[in-house]
Write a protein that holds these residues in place. Structure first.
Motif, mmCIF file in Angstrom:
data_model
loop_
_atom_site.group_PDB
_atom_site.id
_atom_site.type_symbol
_atom_site.label_atom_id
_atom_site.label_comp_id
_atom_site.label_asym_id
_atom_site.label_seq_id
_atom_site.Cartn_x
_atom_site.Cartn_y
_atom_site.Cartn_z
ATOM 1 N N THR A 112 10.761 22.775 81.309
ATOM 2 C CA THR A 112 11.000 21.430 81.830
ATOM 3 C C THR A 112 10.501 21.275 83.257
ATOM 4 O O THR A 112 9.831 20.287 83.585
ATOM 5 C CB THR A 112 12.506 21.090 81.780
ATOM 6 N N ILE A 113 10.817 22.240 84.113
ATOM 7 C CA ILE A 113 10.438 22.096 85.523
ATOM 8 C C ILE A 113 9.055 22.678 85.810
ATOM 9 O O ILE A 113 8.529 22.508 86.911
ATOM 10 C CB ILE A 113 11.489 22.723 86.458
ATOM 11 N N GLY A 114 8.466 23.375 84.834
ATOM 12 C CA GLY A 114 7.106 23.866 84.981
ATOM 13 C C GLY A 114 6.954 24.998 85.967
ATOM 14 O O GLY A 114 5.893 25.164 86.578
ATOM 15 N N ARG A 115 7.996 25.800 86.119
ATOM 16 C CA ARG A 115 7.929 26.914 87.052
ATOM 17 C C ARG A 115 8.955 27.969 86.677
ATOM 18 O O ARG A 115 9.912 27.708 85.946
ATOM 19 C CB ARG A 115 8.142 26.462 88.491
ATOM 20 N N ARG A 116 8.723 29.159 87.204
ATOM 21 C CA ARG A 116 9.632 30.276 87.006
ATOM 22 C C ARG A 116 10.916 30.049 87.792
ATOM 23 O O ARG A 116 10.881 29.642 88.954
ATOM 24 C CB ARG A 116 8.934 31.549 87.483
ATOM 25 N N MET A 117 12.052 30.297 87.188
ATOM 26 C CA MET A 117 13.327 30.208 87.879
ATOM 27 C C MET A 117 13.876 31.607 88.155
ATOM 28 O O MET A 117 13.390 32.610 87.619
ATOM 29 C CB MET A 117 14.342 29.398 87.078
ATOM 30 N N LEU A 118 14.868 31.673 89.023
ATOM 31 C CA LEU A 118 15.603 32.898 89.295
ATOM 32 C C LEU A 118 17.017 32.762 88.742
ATOM 33 O O LEU A 118 17.590 31.671 88.754
ATOM 34 C CB LEU A 118 15.691 33.170 90.799
ATOM 35 N N LEU A 119 17.578 33.869 88.257
ATOM 36 C CA LEU A 119 18.941 33.886 87.725
ATOM 37 C C LEU A 119 19.791 34.802 88.584
ATOM 38 O O LEU A 119 19.410 35.948 88.857
ATOM 39 C CB LEU A 119 18.927 34.361 86.273
ATOM 40 N N GLU A 120 20.962 34.309 89.004
ATOM 41 C CA GLU A 120 21.825 35.027 89.944
ATOM 42 C C GLU A 120 22.915 35.817 89.228
ATOM 43 O O GLU A 120 23.585 35.310 88.315
ATOM 44 C CB GLU A 120 22.474 34.046 90.923
ATOM 45 N N ASN A 121 23.138 37.048 89.688
ATOM 46 C CA ASN A 121 24.262 37.845 89.208
ATOM 47 C C ASN A 121 25.579 37.230 89.682
ATOM 48 O O ASN A 121 25.672 36.723 90.796
ATOM 49 C CB ASN A 121 24.147 39.284 89.721
ATOM 50 N N PRO A 122 26.612 37.265 88.852
ATOM 51 C CA PRO A 122 27.877 36.618 89.214
ATOM 52 C C PRO A 122 28.787 37.525 90.028
ATOM 53 O O PRO A 122 28.582 38.738 90.125
ATOM 54 C CB PRO A 122 28.508 36.324 87.849
#
Length: 284
Positions: free
Chosen positions: A138-148
């Motif tokens: 959707t946003i056309g880019r790589r995202m980062l995922l955060e550890n909780p």
């Protein structure tokens, strides 16, 4: 299709979570701060002073957008309207980074004002990967995922957290956001080695490192219980864990998060200066 070439990048330098009360001082005396983070949900409108200030700041600082409301780990589908507003924000701001949490906050039509944990199972792994794929498309880019930050562990989990995050990154191509304070909070609450966690973490996938404050409490048995509050200065053991992490990862963008009981700018700038000192000790 992810257009990685078109994206700018965060510098391996200190950043801070932007608060409007600091606008004037950030623009005139940023100190060690080289980049800023905003919470996506605060800037999904079409105009007004917040958007005008953000446009001005984006001329001088690299920007990171941090989401708190997508419910990446939720069982239901992602909210299409929320995704559309996020796409609009990312399109005009063109931030260097977008990140979200390994957590859930929605169920059916209900939204919970918290980031809730989930078991690390094959089923949740597939669901999260599907959701991340949808976000990135959707946003056309790589995202980062955060550890909780964790306060309990699920008996049904079949993956360790570092292994789970590494597999998500492998399957989706997303990067990871390593919150060092979250590691320290979880390690204290669940009685494991924070250094061992860092040793197992896929540091090559890390696009940002976060630092923040926490509150100290006790559980019903009198054992230490840390609460990830983002409402205090970073404590010395977390700074030491940052040093340990950077020695293994090399220089990374390091963010100071302070979202509650926000101090005056000189206090926040001093935290950023301490992060700069930590980075200066690491060979490039």
């Amino acid at each position: 299709m992810l257009d990685a070439a078109a994206q700018n990048r965060l510098p391996a330098a200190p950043g801070v979570g932007y608060k409007p009360q600091h606008f004037a001082q950030i623009t005139t005396d940023p100190g060690a701060v080289k980049w800023l983070e905003i919470h996506a949900e605060n800037y999904m409108g079409d105009g007004g002073r917040p958007i005008a200030q953000l446009r001005h700041l984006a001329e001088d600082f690299a920007m990171s957008v941090h989401g708190v409301g997508l419910s990446i780990g939720g069982e239901g589908p992602l909210d299409a309207d929320h995704l559309a507003r996020l796409k609009h924000l990312v399109s005009w701001l063109n931030p260097a980074s977008f990140s979200e949490h390994l957590a859930w906050s929605t169920h059916d039509s209900h939204f919970y004002n918290d980031l809730l944990p989930l078991p690390y199972t094959d089923a949740s792994l597939q669901r999260i990967c599907d959701h991340i794929g949808q976000v990135q498309d959707t946003i056309g880019r790589r995202m980062l995922l955060e550890n909780p930050s964790s306060y309990l562990a699920f008996t049904e989990s079949t993956w360790s957290e570092p292994e789970f995050l590494a597999e998500i990154s492998r399957r989706t191509g997303c990067g990871l956001l390593l919150d060092v304070n979250n590691v320290f909070v979880s390690a204290t609450n669940l009685d494991f080695s924070p250094q061992g966690y860092i040793d197992a973490f896929p540091l090559g996938k890390v696009g940002e490192i976060h630092l923040g404050g926490h509150d100290e409490d006790q559980d019903e048995h009198g054992h230490p219980l840390l609460i990830d509050s983002h409402g205090a200065a970073v404590v010395d053991p977390v700074w030491a864990l940052l040093d340990y992490t950077l020695a293994k990862s090399g220089p990374k963008p390091v963010l100071i998060e302070w979202d509650n009981d926000v101090p005056d700018w000189p206090v926040l700038a001093a935290e950023a200066a301490r992060a700069a000192t930590a980075l200066e000790r690491i060979p490039a």
